[in-house]
Enzyme design. Sequence first.
Site, short mmCIF file in Angstrom:
data_model
loop_
_atom_site.label_atom_id
_atom_site.label_comp_id
_atom_site.label_asym_id
_atom_site.label_seq_id
_atom_site.Cartn_x
_atom_site.Cartn_y
_atom_site.Cartn_z
N CYS A 194 -5.66 -0.10 -5.60
CA CYS A 194 -5.12 1.25 -5.72
C CYS A 194 -5.98 2.21 -6.54
CB CYS A 194 -3.68 1.19 -6.24
SG CYS A 194 -2.75 2.72 -5.97
N GLU A 244 -0.19 -2.73 -1.49
CA GLU A 244 0.07 -2.97 -2.92
C GLU A 244 1.57 -3.23 -3.15
OE1 GLU A 244 -0.89 -0.84 -7.23
OE2 GLU A 244 -0.62 0.40 -5.44
N LYS A 260 -5.44 -5.79 -11.17
CA LYS A 260 -5.80 -4.37 -11.08
C LYS A 260 -6.54 -3.90 -12.34
CE LYS A 260 -3.35 -0.03 -9.92
NZ LYS A 260 -2.04 0.46 -9.44
#
Length: 418
Positions: A259, A147, A222
Amino acid sequence: MEKPAQNTDAQNGQVQEATKASSDGSVCGYDSLHHLLSENLKPHIFQEVNRILLGLNRGKALETISLPESAKALSSGHNFDLQAFCFLADKELLREPRIVRVGLIQNSIALPTTAHFLDQKRAIFEKLRPIIDAAGAAGVNVLCLQEAWTMPFAFCTREKRWCEFAEPVDGESTRFLQDFARMYNMVIISPILERDVNHGETLWNTAVIIGNNGNIIGKHRKNHIPRVGDFNESTYYMEGNTGHPVFETAYGKIAVNICYGRHHPLNWLAFGLNGAELVFNPSATVGELSEPMWPIEARNAAIANSYFVGSINRVGTEVFPNPFTSGDGKPEHADFGHFYGSSHFSAPDASCTPSLSRHSDGLLISDMDLNLCRQIKDKWGFRMTARYELYADLLAQYLKPDFEPQVISDPLLHKKSP
């Protein structure tokens, strides 16, 4: 009866020694938990512990892969961890094996956060160059980076100057990786801080999917943004707007659960419902916050959704020029803590690889037969036995302002005694 003082002293000494040994990011002086166990348990005991911790693939422990000497030379010459394993599937009568070689890269930043931003970024590029070359030399088909790989993970600071690292989807980092994609016939997943120049220069936490011909296949933003402890990421970007895309590539259908999304089971589910065979989880997370969760969540997702998962976490402690505070009540501090690496693969049959080092840069490679995804679906029938209509009805009711939980109380629970 009180315990003798010397026992308490001994225990305290052991804790202090363990803490000291782990200050460099190791596990009591070992690269990983796997190494600690293998070096300290008798072989037959370690074999049984390993079976329980890592599972079995087709009834056996995972086999290692022999890599070319050129890849090994890059690993030793540039001091990064290199490991390779193989997930097998049963031989089928109507389908040929669909073996894909997949790679994960974990790394620390290359320069202090006080260095010029351009120098920091270019130094990371140069640091990753030999690792990507090693993946290419080893014949990796699909490669995923960590990330926000082009920068320090500055989203704890709330300082806006770090926004300078943001770039368009077709920016410098993409062009850098496109050359490798073409050179090695490799699909590359590049998680970056995106600047959306067509929409008011809005920032997003984005994964760019680069095809094996060097083309940009697409992007995913995300879905879930943490607001926990030091992770103040909503200062920079908000929840993504790309849904749960699955990208059909030359090497299978892949997705990216960035994440914090790993903490949300329905996020994993959605990628599976859209047909993913391999889901990457590029992350940046520290030991004190999440390490007990790390070996569990992705592995559970692989099992529950019958696909492979590649989990990547950066390594090292990133110290920032200006101390910051967070939501956990700690005094101001200048770093997140230790990013513990430990990147690994999980398979739909509940087997998984050992992790990469907890404190060193690394490249983890795995051969995986994607036929295993359907074989496990046929074996366990999770999709067939799921009750999506029940879940959909509950979610529809839950979203209404007048929702009431389905709780049935014992009628005697609140009855007053005579």
